[in-house]
Motif scaffolding. Sequence first.
Motif, PDB file in Angstrom:
ATOM      1  N   THR A 159       0.808  -0.935   0.011  1.00  0.00           N
ATOM      2  CA  THR A 159       0.035  -0.182  -0.053  1.00  0.00           C
ATOM      3  C   THR A 159       0.833   1.265   0.044  1.00  0.00           C
ATOM      4  OG1 THR A 159      -0.352   0.081   2.472  1.00  0.00           O
ATOM      5  CG2 THR A 159      -1.869  -1.001   1.196  1.00  0.00           C
ATOM      6  N   GLY A 160       1.916   1.308  -0.851  1.00  0.00           N
ATOM      7  CA  GLY A 160       2.542   2.623  -1.197  1.00  0.00           C
ATOM      8  C   GLY A 160       1.763   3.404  -1.884  1.00  0.00           C
ATOM      9  N   ALA A 161       2.193   4.584  -2.576  1.00  0.00           N
ATOM     10  CA  ALA A 161       1.334   5.527  -3.186  1.00  0.00           C
ATOM     11  C   ALA A 161       0.595   4.456  -4.470  1.00  0.00           C
ATOM     12  CB  ALA A 161       2.066   6.518  -4.026  1.00  0.00           C
ATOM     13  N   MET A 162       1.320   3.792  -5.040  1.00  0.00           N
ATOM     14  CA  MET A 162       0.482   3.106  -6.366  1.00  0.00           C
ATOM     15  C   MET A 162      -0.280   1.833  -5.833  1.00  0.00           C
ATOM     16  SD  MET A 162       1.194   4.588  -9.026  1.00  0.00           S
ATOM     17  CE  MET A 162      -0.153   3.505  -9.343  1.00  0.00           C
ATOM     18  N   GLY A 163       0.080   1.366  -4.573  1.00  0.00           N
ATOM     19  CA  GLY A 163      -0.846   0.043  -4.188  1.00  0.00           C
ATOM     20  C   GLY A 163      -1.897   0.595  -3.499  1.00  0.00           C
ATOM     21  N   LYS A 164      -1.873   1.693  -2.763  1.00  0.00           N
ATOM     22  CA  LYS A 164      -3.082   2.452  -2.057  1.00  0.00           C
ATOM     23  C   LYS A 164      -4.009   2.898  -3.233  1.00  0.00           C
ATOM     24  CE  LYS A 164      -1.965   4.725   1.474  1.00  0.00           C
ATOM     25  NZ  LYS A 164      -1.431   5.820   2.257  1.00  0.00           N
ATOM     26  N   THR A 165      -3.580   3.523  -4.251  1.00  0.00           N
ATOM     27  CA  THR A 165      -4.705   3.782  -5.423  1.00  0.00           C
ATOM     28  C   THR A 165      -5.076   2.524  -6.000  1.00  0.00           C
ATOM     29  OG1 THR A 165      -3.218   5.676  -5.986  1.00  0.00           O
ATOM     30  CG2 THR A 165      -4.640   5.149  -7.611  1.00  0.00           C
ATOM     31  N   CYS A 166      -4.648   1.290  -6.017  1.00  0.00           N
ATOM     32  CA  CYS A 166      -5.151   0.128  -6.753  1.00  0.00           C
ATOM     33  C   CYS A 166      -6.176  -0.670  -5.426  1.00  0.00           C
ATOM     34  CB  CYS A 166      -3.949  -0.832  -6.950  1.00  0.00           C
ATOM     35  SG  CYS A 166      -2.802  -0.583  -8.256  1.00  0.00           S
ATOM     36  N   LEU A 167      -5.857  -0.183  -4.375  1.00  0.00           N
ATOM     37  CA  LEU A 167      -6.646  -0.652  -3.224  1.00  0.00           C
ATOM     38  C   LEU A 167      -8.134   0.021  -3.321  1.00  0.00           C
ATOM     39  CD1 LEU A 167      -7.369  -2.418  -0.634  1.00  0.00           C
ATOM     40  CD2 LEU A 167      -6.031  -0.410   0.559  1.00  0.00           C
ATOM     41  N   ARG A 168      -8.030   1.453  -3.732  1.00  0.00           N
ATOM     42  CA  ARG A 168      -9.141   2.014  -3.557  1.00  0.00           C
ATOM     43  C   ARG A 168      -9.999   1.779  -4.754  1.00  0.00           C
ATOM     44  NH1 ARG A 168      -5.387   6.919  -2.741  1.00  0.00           N
ATOM     45  NH2 ARG A 168      -5.366   7.282  -0.395  1.00  0.00           N
TER      46      ARG A 168
ATOM     47  N   GLY B 218      -8.118  -9.743   0.770  1.00  0.00           N
ATOM     48  CA  GLY B 218      -7.147  -9.742   1.724  1.00  0.00           C
ATOM     49  C   GLY B 218      -6.281  -8.661   1.194  1.00  0.00           C
ATOM     50  N   LEU B 219      -5.287  -8.212   2.235  1.00  0.00           N
ATOM     51  CA  LEU B 219      -4.425  -7.072   2.026  1.00  0.00           C
ATOM     52  C   LEU B 219      -3.200  -7.332   2.757  1.00  0.00           C
ATOM     53  CD1 LEU B 219      -3.947  -4.224   1.304  1.00  0.00           C
ATOM     54  CD2 LEU B 219      -4.937  -3.238   3.282  1.00  0.00           C
ATOM     55  N   PHE B 220      -1.883  -7.276   2.035  1.00  0.00           N
ATOM     56  CA  PHE B 220      -0.605  -7.446   2.770  1.00  0.00           C
ATOM     57  C   PHE B 220      -0.067  -6.168   2.861  1.00  0.00           C
ATOM     58  CE2 PHE B 220       3.834  -7.894   2.299  1.00  0.00           C
ATOM     59  CZ  PHE B 220       4.108  -9.011   3.280  1.00  0.00           C
ATOM     60  N   VAL B 221       0.524  -5.779   3.941  1.00  0.00           N
ATOM     61  CA  VAL B 221       1.359  -4.532   3.989  1.00  0.00           C
ATOM     62  C   VAL B 221       2.768  -5.087   4.571  1.00  0.00           C
ATOM     63  CG1 VAL B 221      -0.575  -3.092   4.384  1.00  0.00           C
ATOM     64  CG2 VAL B 221       0.425  -4.308   6.345  1.00  0.00           C
TER      65      VAL B 221
ATOM     66  N   GLY C  56      -4.359   6.108 -13.478  1.00  0.00           N
ATOM     67  CA  GLY C  56      -4.291   5.341 -14.703  1.00  0.00           C
ATOM     68  C   GLY C  56      -3.764   4.070 -14.515  1.00  0.00           C
ATOM     69  N   VAL C  57      -2.843   3.835 -13.540  1.00  0.00           N
ATOM     70  CA  VAL C  57      -2.319   2.765 -13.265  1.00  0.00           C
ATOM     71  C   VAL C  57      -3.130   1.505 -12.694  1.00  0.00           C
ATOM     72  CG1 VAL C  57      -0.659   1.303 -11.878  1.00  0.00           C
ATOM     73  CG2 VAL C  57       0.286   3.580 -13.137  1.00  0.00           C
ATOM     74  N   ALA C  58      -3.956   2.361 -11.622  1.00  0.00           N
ATOM     75  CA  ALA C  58      -4.845   1.413 -11.137  1.00  0.00           C
ATOM     76  C   ALA C  58      -6.024   0.968 -12.062  1.00  0.00           C
ATOM     77  CB  ALA C  58      -5.530   2.343 -10.079  1.00  0.00           C
ATOM     78  N   GLY C  59      -6.419   1.968 -12.983  1.00  0.00           N
ATOM     79  CA  GLY C  59      -7.252   1.646 -14.025  1.00  0.00           C
ATOM     80  C   GLY C  59      -6.962   0.392 -14.915  1.00  0.00           C
ATOM     81  N   ALA C  60      -5.631   0.529 -15.238  1.00  0.00           N
ATOM     82  CA  ALA C  60      -5.010  -0.473 -16.253  1.00  0.00           C
ATOM     83  C   ALA C  60      -4.972  -1.790 -15.536  1.00  0.00           C
ATOM     84  CB  ALA C  60      -3.759  -0.026 -16.581  1.00  0.00           C
ATOM     85  N   VAL C  61      -4.764  -1.894 -14.044  1.00  0.00           N
ATOM     86  CA  VAL C  61      -4.671  -3.101 -13.508  1.00  0.00           C
ATOM     87  C   VAL C  61      -6.167  -3.815 -13.267  1.00  0.00           C
ATOM     88  CG1 VAL C  61      -4.295  -3.954 -11.121  1.00  0.00           C
ATOM     89  CG2 VAL C  61      -2.577  -2.448 -12.087  1.00  0.00           C
ATOM     90  N   VAL C  62      -7.028  -3.193 -13.033  1.00  0.00           N
ATOM     91  CA  VAL C  62      -8.445  -3.714 -12.716  1.00  0.00           C
ATOM     92  C   VAL C  62      -8.970  -4.107 -13.775  1.00  0.00           C
ATOM     93  CG1 VAL C  62      -8.929  -2.394 -10.515  1.00  0.00           C
ATOM     94  CG2 VAL C  62      -9.703  -1.487 -12.671  1.00  0.00           C
ATOM     95  N   ASN C  63      -8.495  -3.405 -15.026  1.00  0.00           N
ATOM     96  CA  ASN C  63      -9.209  -3.790 -16.391  1.00  0.00           C
ATOM     97  C   ASN C  63      -8.385  -5.103 -16.854  1.00  0.00           C
ATOM     98  OD1 ASN C  63     -11.068  -1.805 -16.673  1.00  0.00           O
ATOM     99  ND2 ASN C  63      -9.555  -0.298 -17.684  1.00  0.00           N
ATOM    100  N   ALA C  64      -7.280  -5.384 -16.284  1.00  0.00           N
ATOM    101  CA  ALA C  64      -6.462  -6.627 -16.693  1.00  0.00           C
ATOM    102  C   ALA C  64      -6.948  -7.797 -15.947  1.00  0.00           C
ATOM    103  CB  ALA C  64      -5.105  -6.316 -16.518  1.00  0.00           C
ATOM    104  N   ILE C  65      -7.759  -7.698 -14.728  1.00  0.00           N
ATOM    105  CA  ILE C  65      -8.234  -8.663 -13.940  1.00  0.00           C
ATOM    106  C   ILE C  65      -8.777  -9.793 -14.876  1.00  0.00           C
ATOM    107  CG2 ILE C  65      -9.768  -9.441 -12.212  1.00  0.00           C
ATOM    108  CD1 ILE C  65      -8.854  -7.073 -10.799  1.00  0.00           C
ATOM    109  N   PRO C  66      -9.734  -9.390 -15.568  1.00  0.00           N
ATOM    110  CA  PRO C  66     -10.756 -10.597 -16.195  1.00  0.00           C
ATOM    111  C   PRO C  66      -9.863 -11.535 -17.335  1.00  0.00           C
ATOM    112  CG  PRO C  66     -12.099  -8.617 -16.396  1.00  0.00           C
ATOM    113  CD  PRO C  66     -10.674  -8.299 -15.803  1.00  0.00           C
ATOM    114  N   ALA C  67      -8.720 -10.671 -18.003  1.00  0.00           N
ATOM    115  CA  ALA C  67      -7.876 -11.296 -18.541  1.00  0.00           C
ATOM    116  C   ALA C  67      -6.872 -12.277 -18.079  1.00  0.00           C
ATOM    117  CB  ALA C  67      -7.011 -10.322 -19.408  1.00  0.00           C
ATOM    118  N   VAL C  68      -6.377 -11.937 -16.835  1.00  0.00           N
ATOM    119  CA  VAL C  68      -5.576 -13.001 -16.219  1.00  0.00           C
ATOM    120  C   VAL C  68      -6.205 -14.011 -15.693  1.00  0.00           C
ATOM    121  CG1 VAL C  68      -5.462 -11.917 -13.839  1.00  0.00           C
ATOM    122  CG2 VAL C  68      -3.557 -13.005 -14.915  1.00  0.00           C
TER     123      VAL C  68
END
Length: 350
Positions: A8-17, A29-32, A316-328
Amino acid sequence: MKIIQWATGAMGKTCLRAVIDRPDLELVGLFVYGERKAGLDAGEIARRPATGVVATQSIEDILALDADVVIHAARLDPPFERHDADILRLLRSGKNVISINGGSFPPFWPQERQARFEAACAEGQSSFMGAGLNPGFGAEKLAVLATGVCSDVNSVSLRELVDCRPVKSAAYVFDIIGFGSEPGRVDPNHPDWVPGQTMNALFREVVGCTAHRLGWTLDAVETAHTLRAAPSDIEIAAGIVRAGTTARIDWNWLGIEAGETRVDLGIAWTMETPPEGAPRPPLWTIRVDGTPSVKLDFDLETPVGWTARTSAEQLGVAGAVVNAIPAVIAAPPGLQSAPLATHFQAFTRA
């Protein structure tokens, strides 16, 4: 879809939100890494309502969870492979992993690393995929798609300028990134320079992925990195960049085929203050030398009325990640390059 957020650094926290805010995703789950965050509800860390998910520093707790995907957003520290052991354990436990730190084109990895990941994926019947902005979206997706109007292409290039002045961690700025080094004593293209090792591992595969998708077989990926010294002391969030030490790093990778540069990827990290009144450059400048040639300036902006400190690039990073979830999740077990298009798909709001 059940999601674990890792770090949950700057990028991880944005993905979490982004995960918490999506009704079609369930945070399980959440690892810190930090003791200060361990035991807190994920909602408190993300500045969201309580989720019932408590942050843990125990990888054993994470491995025991039932989850579809782990979003791995650990800070990128040298050596580049330092997080591999954790990722391999996640894969062996049956969890798909999306990384924001590389994975654009695993065929470009060293054979030994590929073999370790493939074995872990086979054991867990899981998949590994990279997603993000750069790497993850800029050259290997957007620049490639820009060639869709061309009947012939000679080369593609991407340029990005990153303002590093707001970064607060002195250890990260001066020890890991490479600012404050003496340009006359450091060769940024030498394979032993630690910041270069990390960046080269990340972005050589971006060049390889871009070339592969455009049908080019590269003979080499060469570097042309340069350092620029500060003419005077520069005060930044992490301290002071002294006069005569590195205030700008121009990273540059060249994909070469038959003596010709096919892919030219450049990322400038700077601590320099822009000239007064200078327009803010776009996030990326993409050029395609072809028939016809293409010029594309690509930028991101926060939503209208946005007041949070989270930047458009982080969103944008968070958006790209969540949009990749169905693909993986849909991918077969093993190392996967993200599909050319992992666009937003509307979900049913509760």
